[in-house]
Enzyme design. Sequence first.
Site, PDB file in Angstrom:
ATOM      1  N   TYR A 145       5.906 -16.924   7.971  1.00  0.00           N
ATOM      2  CA  TYR A 145       7.103 -16.070   7.951  1.00  0.00           C
ATOM      3  C   TYR A 145       7.983 -16.007   9.331  1.00  0.00           C
ATOM      4  O   TYR A 145       6.996 -15.664  10.351  1.00  0.00           O
ATOM      5  CB  TYR A 145       6.641 -14.590   7.498  1.00  0.00           C
ATOM      6  CG  TYR A 145       7.808 -13.770   7.388  1.00  0.00           C
ATOM      7  CD1 TYR A 145       8.666 -13.780   6.385  1.00  0.00           C
ATOM      8  CD2 TYR A 145       7.603 -12.517   8.233  1.00  0.00           C
ATOM      9  CE1 TYR A 145       9.881 -12.954   6.402  1.00  0.00           C
ATOM     10  CE2 TYR A 145       8.839 -11.394   7.925  1.00  0.00           C
ATOM     11  CZ  TYR A 145       9.772 -12.049   7.200  1.00  0.00           C
ATOM     12  OH  TYR A 145      10.690 -10.988   7.049  1.00  0.00           O
ATOM     13  N   ASP A 240       6.414 -19.377  17.025  1.00  0.00           N
ATOM     14  CA  ASP A 240       6.845 -18.001  16.642  1.00  0.00           C
ATOM     15  C   ASP A 240       5.768 -17.023  16.912  1.00  0.00           C
ATOM     16  O   ASP A 240       4.527 -17.127  16.431  1.00  0.00           O
ATOM     17  CB  ASP A 240       7.212 -17.979  14.870  1.00  0.00           C
ATOM     18  CG  ASP A 240       7.581 -16.538  14.704  1.00  0.00           C
ATOM     19  OD1 ASP A 240       7.412 -15.803  15.578  1.00  0.00           O
ATOM     20  OD2 ASP A 240       7.826 -16.419  13.463  1.00  0.00           O
ATOM     21  N   LYS A 268       7.690  -7.269  18.285  1.00  0.00           N
ATOM     22  CA  LYS A 268       6.441  -6.451  17.786  1.00  0.00           C
ATOM     23  C   LYS A 268       5.922  -5.600  19.371  1.00  0.00           C
ATOM     24  O   LYS A 268       6.581  -4.886  19.662  1.00  0.00           O
ATOM     25  CB  LYS A 268       5.468  -7.260  17.208  1.00  0.00           C
ATOM     26  CG  LYS A 268       5.965  -7.428  15.844  1.00  0.00           C
ATOM     27  CD  LYS A 268       4.563  -7.923  14.962  1.00  0.00           C
ATOM     28  CE  LYS A 268       5.158  -8.340  13.533  1.00  0.00           C
ATOM     29  NZ  LYS A 268       5.344  -7.642  12.531  1.00  0.00           N
TER      30      LYS A 268
HETATM   31  C1  LIG Z   1       5.574 -14.150  12.934  1.00  0.00           C
HETATM   32  C2  LIG Z   1       6.770 -13.385  12.422  1.00  0.00           C
HETATM   33  N1  LIG Z   1       7.756 -13.874  12.913  1.00  0.00           N
HETATM   34  C3  LIG Z   1       8.828 -12.971  12.733  1.00  0.00           C
HETATM   35  C4  LIG Z   1       8.952 -11.864  11.934  1.00  0.00           C
HETATM   36  C5  LIG Z   1       9.993 -10.816  11.862  1.00  0.00           C
HETATM   37  O1  LIG Z   1      10.068  -9.971  12.806  1.00  0.00           O
HETATM   38  P1  LIG Z   1      10.801  -8.553  12.487  1.00  0.00           P
HETATM   39  O2  LIG Z   1      10.366  -7.929  11.221  1.00  0.00           O
HETATM   40  O3  LIG Z   1      10.877  -7.740  13.733  1.00  0.00           O
HETATM   41  O4  LIG Z   1      12.369  -8.921  11.935  1.00  0.00           O
HETATM   42  C6  LIG Z   1       7.739 -11.277  11.699  1.00  0.00           C
HETATM   43  C7  LIG Z   1       7.458 -10.121  11.054  1.00  0.00           C
HETATM   44  O5  LIG Z   1       6.353  -9.446  10.697  1.00  0.00           O
HETATM   45  C8  LIG Z   1       6.326 -12.153  11.987  1.00  0.00           C
HETATM   46  O6  LIG Z   1       5.192 -11.534  11.712  1.00  0.00           O
END
Ligand SMILES: Cc1ncc(COP(=O)(O)O)c(C=O)c1O
Length: 430
Positions: A145, A240, A268
């Site tokens: 994700y 990511d 985060k």
């Molecule tokens: C690996 C990863 N990338 C991107 C995101 C998206 O981040 P946000 O919820 O701050 O938009 C998340 C959110 O859980 C994530 O776990």
Amino acid sequence: MRLTDQSKELFAASLKHIPGGVNSPVRAFRAVGGEPFFVDRAKGAHIWDVDGNDYIDYVGTWGPAILGHAYPDIIDAVKKAADHGTSFGIPNPFEPRMAKLIKDLFPSVDKVRMCNSGTEACMSAIRVARGATGRDKIIKFDGCYHGHTDSLLVKAGSGALTFGNPDSAGVPKEFTQHTVVLPYNDADAVAQALEANKDQVAAIILEPIVGNAGLILPKDGFLQKLRELTSQHGTLLIFDEVMTGFRVSKGGAQELYGIKPDLTCFGKIIGGGLPVGAFGGREDIMNYLAPVGPVYQAGTLSGNPLAMAAGIAALEALKSGEVHQRLEQLGVRLEAGMKQAAADANLDVTFQRCGSMFCGYFGKDPVYNLSDAMKCDRDLFTRYFHGMLERGVYVAPSQFEAGFISAAHSEEDIDKTIEAAAESMKHIRD
Ligand SMILES: Cc1ncc(COP(=O)(O)O)c(C=O)c1O
């Protein structure tokens, strides 16, 4: 029976005004049934709902709370920053400090740009990758994700080379036609896709450790192979690390596995619990960004002083690596206890863990990709979830989310969690 009267009232009110009563879907407990509780306050490893129930928390606000909730240095930093004003829209002194801290911990990053969420970070990293390579296609993996950007909201197609379909209504097919979706941990599929789309793939983006389909580790050599293949094909490698960054080690998954990606996405933990994101990497690529280069990216609140102050306090506490040693010890303790609890209850649970991130899949086989994860028994998970909640332990309300231990969890918290799991699992088939 736990008292939940006020939570019930608040949820009923929320349902009237907010779609599904929540501002982010998983919070609605739809995967496990029931209704969410409303949080009054949180401190250390615990959260208290508005009815006064105390929970040991393994969601940790979905990752940011690595030091525990309301960590004193973070709270102080935010209060002090707020006294000077909450947003300026012009540079503030926290910004270069934050950038330097990220660079010190992630040597693959020469330059970094702050934004406001992990979604923005991934969206912008993809844009700069396309701008820098002059190519349109991207490869992503099923089960990973990267936020709710249109082109990344794609599930696995039927075959390795199939173009993806939108995973969400409201995303035109044309917006995802440049997204190739492959099974995680399958390096041969990546090699084939790069050959089949020669000189067209701008970037491969992945969670180097997948935390959005439970917890899936890369197979030996998978990340190295991606690094080799992307270098051969002139394709950029984007890690990511929104979830894994500063979490699985102070330098993220790239430090753990010794891989240097071209770009990295953050979020985060770097906001200490305030809204934040960032992306960074090779200077030559990052210099494609406006105002230096032609790739546009911007944000009214980017580099916000409160978020920067909170994030700096968090990273300062993490940079020695000592916190991660403690997290590993707690992780080992939890893993051993959970495995024993499952064995005692005669249940097949596959416990996968990396430091303070973990997932117990209700199934007997190891999980290497999304289709493995989908084989687990979600009904058992649902009963386990409610059993844990009844016993004062809050795990994520979905089988497909990682759990997070914080440095504020005590050995006693871990042992109580194991006891709760043993009890919940014992009665799971009742
Ligand atoms: C690996 C990863 N990338 C991107 C995101 C998206 O981040 P946000 O919820 O701050 O938009 C998340 C959110 O859980 C994530 O776990």
